[in-house]
Design an enzyme around this catalytic site. Structure first.
Site, PDB file in Angstrom:
ATOM      1  CD  GLN B 126      -2.616   1.215   2.795  1.00 47.57           C
ATOM      2  OE1 GLN B 126      -3.660   0.569   2.438  1.00 47.57           O
ATOM      3  NE2 GLN B 126      -2.088   1.811   3.798  1.00 47.57           N
ATOM      4  N   GLY B 127       0.575   2.142  -1.022  1.00 45.02           N
ATOM      5  CA  GLY B 127       1.637   3.470  -1.113  1.00 45.02           C
ATOM      6  C   GLY B 127       0.713   4.426  -0.597  1.00 45.02           C
ATOM      7  CB  SER B 129       2.386   6.800   4.815  1.00 43.33           C
ATOM      8  OG  SER B 129       1.237   6.414   5.861  1.00 43.33           O
ATOM      9  CB  SER B 161       3.250  -3.042   5.435  1.00 46.06           C
ATOM     10  OG  SER B 161       3.273  -2.135   6.785  1.00 46.06           O
ATOM     11  CD  GLU B 244      -5.476   0.176   7.323  1.00 49.97           C
ATOM     12  OE1 GLU B 244      -5.759   1.285   6.624  1.00 49.97           O
ATOM     13  OE2 GLU B 244      -4.246  -0.176   7.298  1.00 49.97           O
ATOM     14  CB  SER B 378      -2.288   7.647  15.425  1.00 50.78           C
ATOM     15  OG  SER B 378      -3.026   8.792  15.910  1.00 50.78           O
ATOM     16  CD  GLU B 380      -2.551   9.632  20.153  1.00 51.25           C
ATOM     17  OE1 GLU B 380      -2.056   8.995  19.221  1.00 51.25           O
ATOM     18  OE2 GLU B 380      -2.509   9.020  21.477  1.00 51.25           O
TER      19      GLU B 380
END
Lengths: 399, 393
Positions: B126-127, B129, B161, B244, B378, B380
């Site tokens: 997966q591209g 970030s 990943s 996800e 995240s 947060e």
């Protein structure tokens, strides 16, 4: 698996909601709590009329075919409105104890007055402030010509003040027995007081209390399992109350943050407060999930598996509930700790839930004890949300 | 309401457990139970065995090679796979790009890619970030400029990943630099062998390699590799990220970890303080499992409220179980214990320590799982989502 209400369950929930809106606005509730009884017997008659008092009882024992889900639906809504009535103590715990223990020929006579609302019962079992599970009973029953003589002391009898009849546990020879003792029997001394959430509780002293032989529930000496079972029902009932109180406190706090202004902006614009609210929602949703798991555990025939599931629910929901209640107060600031404002009363209800029928640590310990010796390989994953093959649902008590 | 499994679901679980036991090669299961990263060859062997049964991607619609299983049955299958130590399949392919392709892709893309995903012939990464687009993904800057029948892609992806084993990357690229951030993004499929693609490992604090930087220098990507419409990539990414998040509770993994912890730490569990921590974890896991069941049983009211809850608490529990395992191992839990297959090793491998086999991998997992509360949004960010989308703050 199905987590949606049936039509009947939905209409039960609607009916409790309507009652609470009509009869239990917060100001009226506060006034009611200042009366001596702290509870309106006319409400109890309404509960009976609407079928709530038998809603959680199987048809085989004279109920309306429901179970712990129906009890939870009622208790969650009652807790949202902070209703103080002996529903948990009489309609859940005492009723389940009788249904589990009474001989078929005793059952109707004991249960009918509870289901039609003419009588309120309270289980008088614990004897010290510290007891949690299966106390070593000091209260004793002595056989007499006419029946039994009861002597002993019982503490923190939930719903004791309103009770017309106490279900008193006492050592009877080798075992434990349960006796139905009318509240005004000579020798029964009752001291009433208020629990943290306004609920009325009592300490009882029984001195030479003479009851007829027919006061014995069950065959005699066989009450320990039924009491344990009824208290597990009570624990899950408390968990349902907690979920109702958590959800109500969460959304009241949300509304407050959106209206209260400081520094020229409403409080909901502060990320620290948003994240606290998010944590409260996390705990509330997980507590609701755990309540469902706890309800599923009540149906397990294997006593260790049942207790394990019930204790898991209590340990988790007790702590989560107090967290949400305490944070709701915190986010309100000063108004949160006043008696005139509702949110502090949710915290009080959640404090009772956390502490009653065993602390979080006691339930954590019971959870671990019940888990000892489990076949983890077999249990991995699945038995944690369903009885393994061979553990069937227990629908009626075998005799 | 019914909080128990039906007899049919129980029978389903028994059947699948028996099949997995009979068919999962013992050496692969052993590596899985010890917590090794699955090698590409293990994943290929296992995925092809599943695909022969039609079970490689149970969640896909049957017309694209999925099953007609209920969400609950798929969850039971996951529990059995993890309990058996089966290697985790190519999640980027099965759970992320696959659903995007069968939902938004062209017929040619479906034909070209879906069967090869099911048979583990094409591995994906997966591209999304970039160095300056993490939680704030919409600020990504990798550019794709039309040139004839190709997009020319230039930029840098990071935290990718499994790029080191991937054949293809699905990437978000900026195709309209003038539009507001979310509106100018497209969803492209990039061949990892294409000229101009360079993969550099990022060694992580577990002393392993599973994430990478991917540099894209004037990479020519045929226009037929555009998924859906140009500049609509953000909506496909949101669709994918919702998937996800829902799967991210990872309760089947945590359940399997907890079971092995209890097996190897039986002695340590005699310590009541340690036992209490394990009980506390198990109770939290039980609550989360029922939250997962509420979501997959499609309780309408649970959907929105619980998806972020699952990610947030699920990530925390994955960390806690690994930390407790390290604690249970004592000093053996503090020994760097490289993967004996040499697979995904760093460029400065440590010697193997003389510790019991069951100690393998726990320290690495405890370290790597600091990422679980960071990736996929995240914790947060999840709190932001809950505060805005659920609580309306």
């Amino acid at each position: 698996m199905d987590f949606d209400f049936s039509d009947v369950q939905q209409s039960l929930q609607d009916s409790v909601k309507r009652f609470c809106e009509r009869e239990y606005p917060f100001e009226k509730r506060q006034a009611l709590l200042r009366t001596e009884a702290g509870f309106d017997r006319a409400h109890w008659a309404t509960f009976a009329e609407l079928g709530w008092l038998g809603a959680g009882l199987a048809e085989e024992v004279g109920g309306f075919g429901g179970g712990p889900i129906e009890n939870a639906i009622i208790l969650e809504q009652l807790a949202r409105a902070l209703v103080v009535a002996p529903f948990l103590s009489s309609a859940v715990i005492a009723t389940q104890a009788i249904a589990r223990l009474a001989l078929p020929e005793q059952r109707d006579k004991l249960l009918s007055p509870l289901l039609d609302g003419t009588s309120i019962a309270a289980l008088a079992h614990g004897e010290t402030a510290q007891h949690a599970f299966a106390p070593d009973l000091a209260a004793k029953a002595t056989k007499t010509k006419a029946g039994y003589r009861l002597d002993g002391r019982k503490v923190f009898v939930l719903g004791g003040q309103a009770a017309d009849v106490f279900l008193v546990s006492a050592r009877d020879g080798a075992g434990e027995s349960l006796f139905a003792v009318p509240a005004h029997t000579p020798g029964v001394e009752r001291v009433n007081y208020h629990a943290v959430d306004g609920r009325r509780v009592s300490d009882l002293t029984l001195r030479g209390v003479e009851v007829e032989a027919s006061a014995l529930i069950g065959a005699g000496g066989d009450a320990a399992d039924a009491i344990d079972y009824a208290l597990d029902y009570g624990v899950i009932g408390l968990c349902a109350e907690a979920v109702g109180a958590m959800d109500a406190a969460l959304w009241i706090t949300r509304d407050y943050l959106k209206t209260r202004k400081q520094f020229g902006v409403t409080l909901n614009t502060f990320q620290a407060l948003q994240h606290r609210m998010a944590d409260m929602l996390v705990e509330t949703e997980l507590a609701r999930s755990m309540l469902y798991r706890g309800i599923a555990a009540l149906a397990l025939e294997n006593v260790l598996e049942r207790r394990r599931g019930v204790s898991a629910a209590k340990a988790q929901i007790g702590e989560a509930g107090f967290f949400v209640g305490a944070q709701a107060v915190q986010l309100h600031g000063g108004i949160g700790v006043t008696e005139e404002y509702i949110v502090g009363h949710y915290l009080k209800r959640l404090a009772l839930v956390r502490g009653l029928f065993g602390s979080s640590d006691q339930h954590l310990a019971r959870f671990a004890e019940c888990a000892a010796g489990r076949n983890e390989e077999e249990a991995a994953g699945l038995r944690d949300f369903r009885p393994a093959p061979g553990l069937r649902r227990r629908r009626t008590r075998r005799r | 309401m019914e909080f128990d499994l039906s007899e049919a679901d129980l029978a389903f679980r028994r059947d699948k457990r028996a099949w997995i036991r009979a068919n999962l090669p013992a050496d692969i299961a052993e590596r899985g139970r010890r917590g090794f990263h699955a090698t590409r060859s293990d994943v290929e062997i296992w995925t092809r065995l599943l695909n022969a049964q039609g079970w490689a991607a149970p969640a896909w619609p049957a017309e694209y090679g999925g099953t007609a299983w209920t969400p609950l049955q798929r969850y039971l299958f996951q529990l059995e796979l993890r309990a058996a130590g089966a290697p985790v399949q190519d999640q980027s392919a099965m759970e992320l790009v696959g659903p995007v392709l069968y939902t938004f892709g062209s017929d040619a893309q479906k034909r070209a890619y879906l069967p090869k995903i099911l048979n583990a012939e094409t591995f994906w990464c997966q591209g999304f970030s970039e160095p300056n687009a993490g939680s704030d993904l919409a600020s990504l800057r990798t550019r794709a400029v039309l040139d004839g029948d190709c997009y020319v892609v230039t930029g840098q992806k990071t935290w990718t990943s499994d790029a080191q084993r991937a054949d293809m990357m699905f990437a978000l690229v900026r195709t309209d630099p003038e539009a507001r951030p979310q509106a100018g993004i497209s969803f492209l499929l990039i061949d990892m062998q294409a000229p101009g693609v360079r993969v550099r490992p990022i060694y992580t604090i577990d002393e392993g390699r599973s994430v990478n930087e991917v540099f894209l220098d004037d990479v020519r990507v045929p226009c037929k590799n555009l998924v859906g419409e140009a500049n609509k990539g953000w909506s496909y990414a949101k669709f994918l990220l919702t998937n996800e998040r829902a799967m991210s509770a990872e309760t089947a993994h945590t359940r399997a970890d907890l079971s092995s912890l209890k097996r190897f730490a039986a002695e340590k569990l005699a310590d009541p303080l340690f036992a209490a921590k394990v009980s506390r974890l198990e109770i939290d896991l039980m609550a989360l499992e029922y939250a997962v069941l509420r979501v997959i049983s499609a309780e309408a009211a649970a959907q929105d409220a619980v998806a972020s809850v699952l990610k947030l608490r699920g990530a925390e529990l994955r960390q806690r179980v690994a930390e407790l395992a390290v604690e249970a191992l004592g000093a053996a839990g503090l020994a760097v214990n490289p993967d004996p297959t040499g697979h995904d090793a760093t460029d400065h491998p440590a010697p193997r320590p003389p510790v019991p086999a069951y100690a393998h991998g726990w320290l690495a997992r405890a370290m790597f799982r600091r990422a679980t509360t960071i990736y996929g949004g995240s914790n947060e960010i999840q709190r932001n989502i809950i505060a805005k989308a659920v609580l309306g703050l």
